[in-house]
Design a protein around this motif. Sequence first.
Motif, PDB file in Angstrom:
ATOM      1  N   TRP A 149       0.841  -1.197   0.000  1.00  0.00           N
ATOM      2  CA  TRP A 149       0.000   0.000   0.000  1.00  0.00           C
ATOM      3  C   TRP A 149       0.881   1.254   0.000  1.00  0.00           C
ATOM      4  O   TRP A 149       1.127   1.854   1.053  1.00  0.00           O
ATOM      5  CB  TRP A 149      -0.928  -0.019   1.204  1.00  0.00           C
ATOM      6  CG  TRP A 149      -2.070  -0.975   1.028  1.00  0.00           C
ATOM      7  CD1 TRP A 149      -2.622  -1.389  -0.156  1.00  0.00           C
ATOM      8  CD2 TRP A 149      -2.818  -1.631   2.062  1.00  0.00           C
ATOM      9  NE1 TRP A 149      -3.671  -2.257   0.091  1.00  0.00           N
ATOM     10  CE2 TRP A 149      -3.808  -2.423   1.433  1.00  0.00           C
ATOM     11  CE3 TRP A 149      -2.747  -1.626   3.459  1.00  0.00           C
ATOM     12  CZ2 TRP A 149      -4.716  -3.195   2.152  1.00  0.00           C
ATOM     13  CZ3 TRP A 149      -3.654  -2.392   4.168  1.00  0.00           C
ATOM     14  CH2 TRP A 149      -4.632  -3.167   3.517  1.00  0.00           C
ATOM     15  N   LEU A 155      -3.580 -11.963  -0.406  1.00  0.00           N
ATOM     16  CA  LEU A 155      -4.844 -12.178  -1.108  1.00  0.00           C
ATOM     17  C   LEU A 155      -5.135 -13.669  -1.273  1.00  0.00           C
ATOM     18  O   LEU A 155      -4.235 -14.461  -1.557  1.00  0.00           O
ATOM     19  CB  LEU A 155      -4.788 -11.560  -2.504  1.00  0.00           C
ATOM     20  CG  LEU A 155      -4.586 -10.041  -2.617  1.00  0.00           C
ATOM     21  CD1 LEU A 155      -4.369  -9.646  -4.080  1.00  0.00           C
ATOM     22  CD2 LEU A 155      -5.783  -9.284  -2.047  1.00  0.00           C
ATOM     23  N   LYS A 210     -10.025   3.799   2.367  1.00  0.00           N
ATOM     24  CA  LYS A 210      -9.381   2.924   1.378  1.00  0.00           C
ATOM     25  C   LYS A 210     -10.167   2.777   0.085  1.00  0.00           C
ATOM     26  O   LYS A 210      -9.614   2.483  -0.971  1.00  0.00           O
ATOM     27  CB  LYS A 210      -9.165   1.539   2.027  1.00  0.00           C
ATOM     28  CG  LYS A 210      -8.466   0.501   1.170  1.00  0.00           C
ATOM     29  CD  LYS A 210      -6.997   0.851   0.985  1.00  0.00           C
ATOM     30  CE  LYS A 210      -6.181  -0.292   0.405  1.00  0.00           C
ATOM     31  NZ  LYS A 210      -6.488  -0.594  -1.003  1.00  0.00           N
ATOM     32  N   TRP A 249      -0.922   2.349 -11.536  1.00  0.00           N
ATOM     33  CA  TRP A 249      -2.391   2.505 -11.587  1.00  0.00           C
ATOM     34  C   TRP A 249      -2.836   3.853 -11.025  1.00  0.00           C
ATOM     35  O   TRP A 249      -3.795   4.448 -11.517  1.00  0.00           O
ATOM     36  CB  TRP A 249      -3.066   1.365 -10.811  1.00  0.00           C
ATOM     37  CG  TRP A 249      -2.798   1.399  -9.326  1.00  0.00           C
ATOM     38  CD1 TRP A 249      -1.747   0.817  -8.678  1.00  0.00           C
ATOM     39  CD2 TRP A 249      -3.573   2.061  -8.321  1.00  0.00           C
ATOM     40  NE1 TRP A 249      -1.830   1.080  -7.334  1.00  0.00           N
ATOM     41  CE2 TRP A 249      -2.937   1.830  -7.080  1.00  0.00           C
ATOM     42  CE3 TRP A 249      -4.741   2.820  -8.339  1.00  0.00           C
ATOM     43  CZ2 TRP A 249      -3.429   2.345  -5.874  1.00  0.00           C
ATOM     44  CZ3 TRP A 249      -5.241   3.321  -7.146  1.00  0.00           C
ATOM     45  CH2 TRP A 249      -4.574   3.080  -5.935  1.00  0.00           C
TER      46      TRP A 249
HETATM   47  C1  GAL Z   1      -4.952  -4.999  -4.753  1.00  0.00           C
HETATM   48  C2  GAL Z   1      -5.237  -4.809  -3.291  1.00  0.00           C
HETATM   49  C3  GAL Z   1      -5.759  -3.450  -3.035  1.00  0.00           C
HETATM   50  C4  GAL Z   1      -4.941  -2.382  -3.715  1.00  0.00           C
HETATM   51  C5  GAL Z   1      -4.506  -2.765  -5.121  1.00  0.00           C
HETATM   52  C6  GAL Z   1      -3.516  -1.820  -5.773  1.00  0.00           C
HETATM   53  O1  GAL Z   1      -4.443  -6.266  -4.992  1.00  0.00           O
HETATM   54  O2  GAL Z   1      -6.196  -5.762  -2.899  1.00  0.00           O
HETATM   55  O3  GAL Z   1      -5.844  -3.225  -1.649  1.00  0.00           O
HETATM   56  O4  GAL Z   1      -3.900  -2.069  -2.917  1.00  0.00           O
HETATM   57  O5  GAL Z   1      -3.984  -4.043  -5.180  1.00  0.00           O
HETATM   58  O6  GAL Z   1      -2.331  -1.725  -5.056  1.00  0.00           O
END
Ligand code: GAL
Length: 415
Positions: A32, A88, A334, A246
């Motif tokens: 994060w 995850l 978030k 992103w």
């Molecule tokens: C995902 C995660 C999110 C967000 C995203 C981009 O895999 O579940 O919390 O952080 O990546 O970093």
Amino acid sequence: MKLNKYLKASVAALAISTGAAQAADVEVLHWWTSGGEAAALNVLKGDLEGQGIGWQDMPVAGGGGEAAMTVLRARVTAGNAPTAVQMLGFDILDWADQDALADLNETAAKEGWDDVVPDALKAFAKVDGKWVSAPVNVHSTNWVWANKAVLDANGIAAPETWEDFVAAVEALSAAGLTPIAHGGQAWQDATIFDAVVMSTGGPDFYKSAFIDLDAEALGSDTMKEAFDRMAFIRANVDDNFSGRDWNLATAMVINGEAGFQMMGDWAKGEFLNAGKVPGEDFLCFRFPGTQEQVTFNADQFALFKQGDAVGAEQAALASAILSPSFQSAFNVVKGSVPARTDVSDEAFDDCGKKGMADLAAAASSGNLFGSMAHGHAAPASVKNAIYDVVTAHFNGEYDSETAVDELVTAVEIAQ
Ligand code: GAL
């Protein structure tokens, strides 16, 4: 004796210089690192600080967490697992399988986690009756984020079908704007693919292809159509998309340089962090044609075994994460929604309220599915095999016909 003293002092100095965790600290490995994500993480840090628990930060940049998982593997191999790791879906099951995760049943029982965490999350948090990780949130990947002023100026309403979406994209393109903000990284391409496959084939098709890994679905004309739609998206991103993070793509929508971004609801954290208001500055809506469905990923903290018993600081972290007040405060920032079903939506903005309502509705109508791109549909080996094909196609290495064939083969080999 003297030597012993010297050794102790050196070890202590080394611990300080490497930032190794002290007894009552938690060392947290996570990805994060964007502005919105860091703001959310601060909620957790603050919560623990309030309890006198120190925080050793171990950030590994890279959305989707692939780089973080590589660093984790190296740390565990070196016999130096962090106390807590953002993780995850299938990755959690994998580490539990290797008996690397602490048993959180005592905390879970005391706090009644079984009654408040939905089954879709328990499937990745409990292994053989043992809680091995603490669910932080539920994100979902089938969202579109739009700049409202840009849409208004071009007479565009939030598109509901793929055909509407194509028309909206073409209108933005004709107006000389970048229709779609995107970062060309495999996990981002795959995030879009989650939604495109769901929209093109519907929920049964998504499940057959990504969860059951059915070769017929993977090799079907419907999958070819999904790749054709990816090619349309590719044709409507800007020239500098390759490798872009992103959150920088989100910034393009925030700044009005682009109309849409298809991304999970962590994107909302960036809008909020920039002081933007849903419904006024930006719009959130489900990817066209997936209004009833939710493709989810839940961030959890897996706690690595540090000895026989769960560390007091690990239990405190787990307990802080599951507390209803934290679940509300953290997820408001978030962009995700609570991992508990009993948290009020009062503190959430309109996108958050919609996220909570969509999740509950999808769960009860059988429309809730794990995200392929974010490790909740299939194990990492399969996920990575799909990433490779989707990205090669996105970058023009394969036409759609070839991509379909490659997908069938890659998934078969990866299993
Ligand atoms: C995902 C995660 C999110 C967000 C995203 C981009 O895999 O579940 O919390 O952080 O990546 O970093």
